[in-house]
Design an enzyme around this catalytic site. Structure first.
Site, PDB file in Angstrom:
ATOM      1  CB  ALA A 169      -0.942   0.004   1.207  1.00 39.80           C
ATOM      2  CG  ASP A 170       3.673   2.463   3.151  1.00 36.78           C
ATOM      3  OD1 ASP A 170       2.813   3.341   3.326  1.00 36.78           O
ATOM      4  OD2 ASP A 170       4.251   1.887   4.090  1.00 36.78           O
ATOM      5  CB  VAL A 171       5.108   0.121  -3.014  1.00 39.94           C
ATOM      6  CG1 VAL A 171       5.596   0.153  -4.466  1.00 39.94           C
ATOM      7  CG2 VAL A 171       6.234  -0.336  -2.088  1.00 39.94           C
TER       8      VAL A 171
END
Length: 396
Positions: A169-171
């Site tokens: 999700a961060d990426v």
């Protein structure tokens, strides 16, 4: 060689951990001058997220912070605000991932920054966005993977719901933010105006549910855990071989017919139960059992050769050592070496962006904490005495 793709852009990076730093690293790789701003009292958390460490720097920090300069600046102090505003006047983009409302509480809202520089683009990354009932909630990748539905479709009946092996999700949020920034830059070229961008991990991960989300929205059926199987295509999954698991990805009926021939079971390709993908979906378990037993009879390397010759997509499940020893990885420069002031030479994952003229360059190692503070302040016109005084007052 041509100048870098984003060489005329200056970015102020107030982010930490992964989504924001990953975004600004992408833009730095493309040539932007990225100034990473950390508090003189608290470092980016990932500097401490180890082992492993490369000398003084954690491997986690190194993964998302090359091609940046680093300064320390206390944005709660008046002097810190003064310096930041001076930087804003000269910059194109600010990227921040504080909790919603933090920039406003610092007196550095978009409206304030816009008054200083009407062309400025402010990209704000948060867990749930700056509107809605969850806007004040903190957002962590693991929580987002759970709440977005990703974990409900990841894993199998034995494992139960599980997270993806990286902070996906961060990426994805970092990538979406970079896309949003580039879109805003393009629009600014026509209008001359900046704007604010509101990107959330929650929105980004839901967007990345793609066909699984569409399946639900169209049918109303809640998807179950399928493990390594595909919700829409059969066979499209992991199979065991004599020595190593591998993936076979049969994308259409013709490929299935060729796959059946490679298995030595051509009759499967003309069987009414398996001849079309809808029928294979209907008889998934029966077909999977047949294929699994057959795949165990040869090694992964043997199957790879046979399937390649037949034009059936496949691949082994590589571990990290196998990945980074792969000839394709080396040929595509997906491992790069950089000199580092405390760790001598480090290896980092290369950029997937392959531009023919404005090539990605590894210009700067992931910076040490506050490594470029004095350099940047001198560029703003501050004297050595002023810099020494600011250090004493812990404003930088």
């Amino acid at each position: 060689m041509a100048s870098s793709a984003l060489g005329k852009l200056k970015i102020l990076d107030l982010t930490r951990v992964l989504a924001g730093p990953f975004c600004t690293m992408i833009l730095g790789d493309l040539g932007a001058d990225v100034i990473k701003i950390e508090s003189p009292h608290v470092k980016d958390d990932t500097r401490h997220w180890g082992p492993p460490y490369a000398s003084t720097e954690s491997a986690y920090y190194l993964c998302a912070n090359r091609n940046k300069r680093a300064i320390t600046l206390d944005l709660k102090s008046e002097k810190g605000k003064e310096i930041f505003k001076s930087l804003v006047a000269q910059s194109d983009i600010v990227v921040q991932n504080f909790k919603a409302g933090t920039m406003e509480s610092l007196g550095l809202s978009y409206e304030v920054l816009h008054d200083i520089n009407p062309q400025l683009i402010l990209a704000s990354i948060s867990g749930f966005g700056h509107t809605g009932p969850y806007s004040k909630e903190p957002g962590y990748d693991y929580i987002i993977q759970a709440m977005s539905g990703l974990m409900s479709i990841t894993g199998d009946q034995g494992s139960g719901p599980t997270k993806v092996g990286v902070a996906i999700a961060d990426v994805l949020t970092g990538l979406y933010t970079a896309v949003g920034i580039l879109a805003a830059i393009n629009e600014r070229n026509h209008s001359g105006q900046g704007q604010s961008i509101d990107i959330s991990l929650f929105d980004s991960q839901i967007s990345a549910l793609v066909n699984v989300a569409s399946n639900y929205l169209i049918s109303g059926d809640i998807p179950s855990l399928l493990g390594n199987q595909h919700p829409n295509i059969v066979p499209y999954q992991v199979f065991p071989t004599k020595d190593q698991d591998m993936v076979v990805a049969v994308g259409n009926d013709n490929q299935f017919k060729r796959f059946a021939e490679v298995l030595g079971m051509a009759e499967l390709g003309v069987n009414d139960k398996f001849i079309t993908n809808p029928n294979r979906l209907k008889h998934r378990q029966e077909l999977t059992t047949i294929i699994t037993e057959k795949m165990k009879q040869r090694s992964a390397a043997e199957w790879q050769l046979l399937l390649k010759e037949a034009g059936v997509p496949n691949g082994p499940i590589n571990n990290m050592q196998q990945v980074f020893e792969h000839p394709q990885v080396r040929d595509r420069n997906m491992v790069v070496k950089m000199n580092h002031p405390t760790a001598n030479q480090i290896q980092l994952v290369g950029s997937p962006l392959k531009l023919s003229r404005t090539k990605v360059e590894m210009r700067r190692h992931p910076p040490l904490y506050g490594e470029h503070t004095e350099m940047v302040l001198r560029e703003l016109g501050y004297t050595e005495d002023q810099i020494i005084n600011m250090k004493k007052n812990k404003e930088i």
